[in-house]
Design an enzyme around this catalytic site. Structure first.
Site: not given
Length: 317
Positions: A19-21, A169-170
């Site tokens: 996960p992109k924070w 976010e992504d």
């Protein structure tokens, strides 16, 4: 390492996902003794702005160790990017210390590039990831350090896509056999997007040929809130929208208000107010600021002149 946007979150064989924070990309290095450097992706030294990270690095990280990760601030059940930005503008050691107490950050580590003097950049991702997990376990790393999740299970990726309301976010996709190559754009990034309705309240450029749309929503008290701005419209799109827009009267709820050109920018936009009547459907990502506004530019999907503005979701919802 950098990423290229892809249209699907599907996890290929031989790849892992993370996960992109919603935070700041940062690299953290502890050298000998109490020498610590925390820097942004552009190379800006951020060490003095985050004294709690520096102190934790001295206390918890082995000497001559380097991490790649993300700085985040957790507030009210989600990640608060604007609090992170506020941390960077605090000047002086006293202000930074107060900010650390009021708005503490976490360093979410997703890669280990050096440990105890050994360069790991030639190692494949899978081996570096195992070393990173061992570092957390063997050194007993605790807050502000957090280990970023990683998976090769597609069902877990689908679950992460439901975490967008808290600040995921992504989704980043990384090859298991790839070494760490600084600056290489070989990761893949999937950005979840949805479409939502909003009301056009102003435009940049002339009303007869709008360049971007400033959109808003009403709250339960009837106040009209600015929530975002679109990316630049094509000339054809602007021309098609122009007949649907009407210049505003002096009673427009945004009369006298100024709008910045971008997040954190001091440049003010030249806008033309229009009657807040036209509903548009826009594609948005998950990032929000503390006021509930879309933090990134949105993309116009289509105009909805058939849709009454009263049917648009309320700002409070």
């Amino acid at each position: 390492m950098l990423s290229t946007t892809v249209e699907s979150p599907d996890l290929p064989s031989g790849w892992a996902a993370e996960p992109k924070w919603d935070g700041y990309r940062a690299q953290l290095a502890r050298y000998r003794g109490e020498q610590v450097l925390l820097r942004s992706r552009q190379g800006t030294d951020m060490t003095s702005a985050f004294p709690e990270v520096r102190a934790a690095a001295v206390e918890q990280l082995p000497e001559d160790t380097g991490l790649d990760g993300e700085l985040v601030v957790w507030e009210a059940g989600r990640l608060a990017f604007e609090r992170l930005q506020q941390r960077l503008v605090r000047r002086g050691a006293g202000a930074a210390a107060r900010a650390a107490a009021e708005q503490p950050v976490h360093f979410v580590a997703f890669d280990l590039v050096r440990v105890r003097g050994k360069d790991l950049t030639s190692w494949p991702y899978a081996r570096r990831r195992a070393a990173l997990e061992n570092l957390f376990a063997d050194s007993g790393l605790t807050a502000p350090f957090t280990l970023c999740p990683s998976t090769t299970d597609p069902s877990t990726v689908r679950e992460w896509l439901t975490w967008t309301t808290v600040g995921v976010e992504d989704i980043l996709l990384k090859r298991l056999d790839e070494p760490y190559r600084a600056g290489a754009r070989t990761w893949r990034k999937y950005k979840p997007r949805v479409t939502e309705d909003a009301i056009v309240g102003a435009v940049t450029g002339p009303v007869t040929a709008p360049r971007t749309l400033l959109v808003g929503r009403y709250d339960r008290q009837g106040r009209f809130h600015f929530i975002g701005r679109t990316t630049t419209l094509s000339r054809a799109t602007g021309a098609a929208l122009a007949p649907l827009l009407t210049s505003a009267s002096p009673e427009h709820p945004w009369q006298g208000r100024q709008f910045s050109a971008g997040w954190g920018s001091r440049e003010m936009l030249a806008v033309h107010l229009v009657r807040p009547e036209l509903v548009v459907e826009v594609a948005v990502d998950v990032a929000r600021d503390a006021a509930g506004r879309w933090r990134h530019a949105v993309r116009l999907h289509r105009a909805r002149p058939d849709m009454p503005s009263e049917t648009v979701a309320l700002f409070d919802d």
